[in-house]
Design an enzyme around this catalytic site. Structure first.
Site, PDB file in Angstrom:
ATOM      1  N   GLY A   1      27.314  89.184   1.858  1.00 42.02           N
ATOM      2  CA  GLY A   1      28.537  88.437   1.598  1.00 42.02           C
ATOM      3  C   GLY A   1      28.316  86.966   1.408  1.00 42.02           C
ATOM      4  O   GLY A   1      29.211  86.156   1.708  1.00 42.02           O
ATOM      5  N   ASN A   2      27.143  86.587   0.908  1.00 42.08           N
ATOM      6  CA  ASN A   2      26.802  85.179   0.798  1.00 42.08           C
ATOM      7  C   ASN A   2      25.762  85.001  -0.297  1.00 42.08           C
ATOM      8  O   ASN A   2      25.117  85.973  -0.719  1.00 42.08           O
ATOM      9  CB  ASN A   2      26.258  84.659   2.131  1.00 42.08           C
ATOM     10  CG  ASN A   2      26.218  83.145   2.205  1.00 42.08           C
ATOM     11  OD1 ASN A   2      26.722  82.454   1.314  1.00 42.08           O
ATOM     12  ND2 ASN A   2      25.617  82.624   3.255  1.00 42.08           N
TER      13      ASN A   2
ATOM     14  N   HIS B   1      23.474  85.927  -5.709  1.00 45.10           N
ATOM     15  CA  HIS B   1      24.576  86.208  -4.783  1.00 45.10           C
ATOM     16  C   HIS B   1      24.450  87.655  -4.329  1.00 45.10           C
ATOM     17  O   HIS B   1      24.506  88.583  -5.128  1.00 45.10           O
ATOM     18  CB  HIS B   1      25.931  85.974  -5.452  1.00 45.10           C
ATOM     19  CG  HIS B   1      27.084  86.225  -4.525  1.00 45.10           C
ATOM     20  ND1 HIS B   1      27.570  85.269  -3.654  1.00 45.10           N
ATOM     21  CD2 HIS B   1      27.845  87.336  -4.318  1.00 45.10           C
ATOM     22  CE1 HIS B   1      28.572  85.771  -2.956  1.00 45.10           C
ATOM     23  NE2 HIS B   1      28.767  87.022  -3.342  1.00 45.10           N
ATOM     24  N   CYS B   2      24.273  87.836  -3.029  1.00 49.14           N
ATOM     25  CA  CYS B   2      24.054  89.169  -2.475  1.00 49.14           C
ATOM     26  C   CYS B   2      25.350  89.664  -1.842  1.00 49.14           C
ATOM     27  O   CYS B   2      25.811  89.087  -0.842  1.00 49.14           O
ATOM     28  CB  CYS B   2      22.937  89.135  -1.433  1.00 49.14           C
ATOM     29  SG  CYS B   2      22.557  90.748  -0.718  1.00 49.14           S
ATOM     30  N   PRO B   3      25.971  90.714  -2.380  1.00 48.48           N
ATOM     31  CA  PRO B   3      27.214  91.214  -1.777  1.00 48.48           C
ATOM     32  C   PRO B   3      26.990  91.886  -0.433  1.00 48.48           C
ATOM     33  O   PRO B   3      27.935  92.013   0.360  1.00 48.48           O
ATOM     34  CB  PRO B   3      27.731  92.206  -2.825  1.00 48.48           C
ATOM     35  CG  PRO B   3      26.521  92.648  -3.571  1.00 48.48           C
ATOM     36  CD  PRO B   3      25.598  91.459  -3.590  1.00 48.48           C
TER      37      PRO B   3
END
Length: 342
Positions: A184-185, A179-181
């Site tokens: 945002g996805n 999960h890559c902040p």
């Protein structure tokens, strides 16, 4: 006739209390020992873990808000870099020649469109949800239809072995990498390729910006003024240290005399260079996982090498969707042998 002693008549008997439970996948009743908490259905192949319980997750909205805020910051930074670079660099480039200005304008347009497009596809496209599958009743679930499937306590539906539940997104993601902040996805089966293309275009853009910012800075940088002194009365080591010290102080002193365009160029060079290092490390890590045929999460969960996951460049070729080798599209030349007619 000798009588048997009471000790000889005694025997040890192990009593096991079995209990009946129901498979969540096909609904069949299964008889299990009392000590069994994890079992696999012999009909549908579903795995049941009775130890797992649903945990209350009250921070999903805060995680979504955090991702949206970080996403807005990233988009704003990208736009500032693009428009700031155009404002600071291209007056200097167009002052050299019109052809040079048009050439560099074409490059920055291609890099900007590619970076923003792949970023949007990776950020706003669904990362990949597992396909819906029938479950819950024996007539509809065939033999082996839920092989190695587990039950997701959060989504309340089957979870395939290739899926992982993301607590930030609140749903199961197929072939989830991480999960890559910053986007945002999640990075999963549907947007992993776009995420790699975004890293490649971002690395290319930062390299171009750092080179052009350094070149444009040399054109408008104030002259350096420094004085070393008499080199005859100094040792070589002290002289070298004195030269480096004077150059650094002269560089900092001249930086105070820069115009607003020069300050923007200095900021673009430092930010693009630092961002470039992080993106190169991330891109190298992602490509190494693809080369090994794994994702980030599968690399963490697997302690031993899997026989099906082999190190091969074909993993990278299949990942990018090239089903055929490059020689397939090259022209082939057949040697025609001459026939002698008698």
């Amino acid at each position: 006739m000798a009588s048997a002693s009471p000790e000889e008549d005694q025997s040890v008997t192990e009593v096991t209390d079995n209990y009946e439970t129901t498979c969540w996948g096909c609904g069949l009743h299964i008889l299990l020992p009392s000590c069994t908490s994890i079992f696999k259905c012999g009909w549908c192949g579903a795995i049941t873990d009775q130890n797992k319980k649903k945990r209350d997750d009250k921070c999903v909205r805060w995680r979504l808000l955090r991702d949206r805020c970080v996403l807005c910051v990233v988009v704003t930074f990208m736009l500032l870099v693009i428009f700031g670079g155009v404002w600071a660099i291209y007056p200097i480039v167009f002052s050299l020649s019109l052809l040079c200005g048009v050439f560099h304008s074409t490059i920055i347009a291609i890099l900007s469109i590619a970076t923003i497009s792949f970023f949007s596809l990776a950020a706003f496209r669904c990362a990949g949800t597992p396909p819906n599958i029938l479950w819950g009743s024996y007539p509809t679930v065939g033999k082996g239809d839920l092989e190695n499937y587990t039950f997701c306590q959060y989504c309340s539906k089957p979870k395939s072995p290739r899926a992982h539940h993301c607590r930030s997104c609140g749903k199961c993601i197929l072939d989830m990498d991480h999960h890559c902040p910053f986007i945002g996805n999640c990075v999963g089966a549907a947007n992993h390729r776009n995420f790699i293309f975004f890293l490649i275009s971002a690395v290319s853009s930062t390299i171009y910006i750092s080179i052009m910012a350094a070149y444009a800075s040399t054109r408008i940088w104030p002259p350096l003024k420094y004085s070393v002194g008499r080199p005859n009365a100094m040792s070589q080591q002290y002289l070298a240290w004195r030269v480096i010290k004077e150059i650094i102080f002269a560089f900092l002193g001249s930086a105070l005399l820069l115009s607003s365009r020069g300050l923007v160029l200095l900021y673009l060079f430092i930010s693009s260079l630092s961002l470039q290092i992080g993106l190169v490390v991330l891109l190298w890590q992602q490509l190494s996982y693809i080369y090994h045929g794994k994702t980030y999460l599968s690399n963490l969960s697997s302690s031993t090498d899997n026989e099906e996951e082999k190190k091969d460049c074909q993993n990278i070729v299949r990942f990018f969707g090239f089903q055929y080798p490059a020689t397939r599209f090259l022209p082939t030349f057949h040697v025609v042998r001459k026939r002698h007619v008698k």
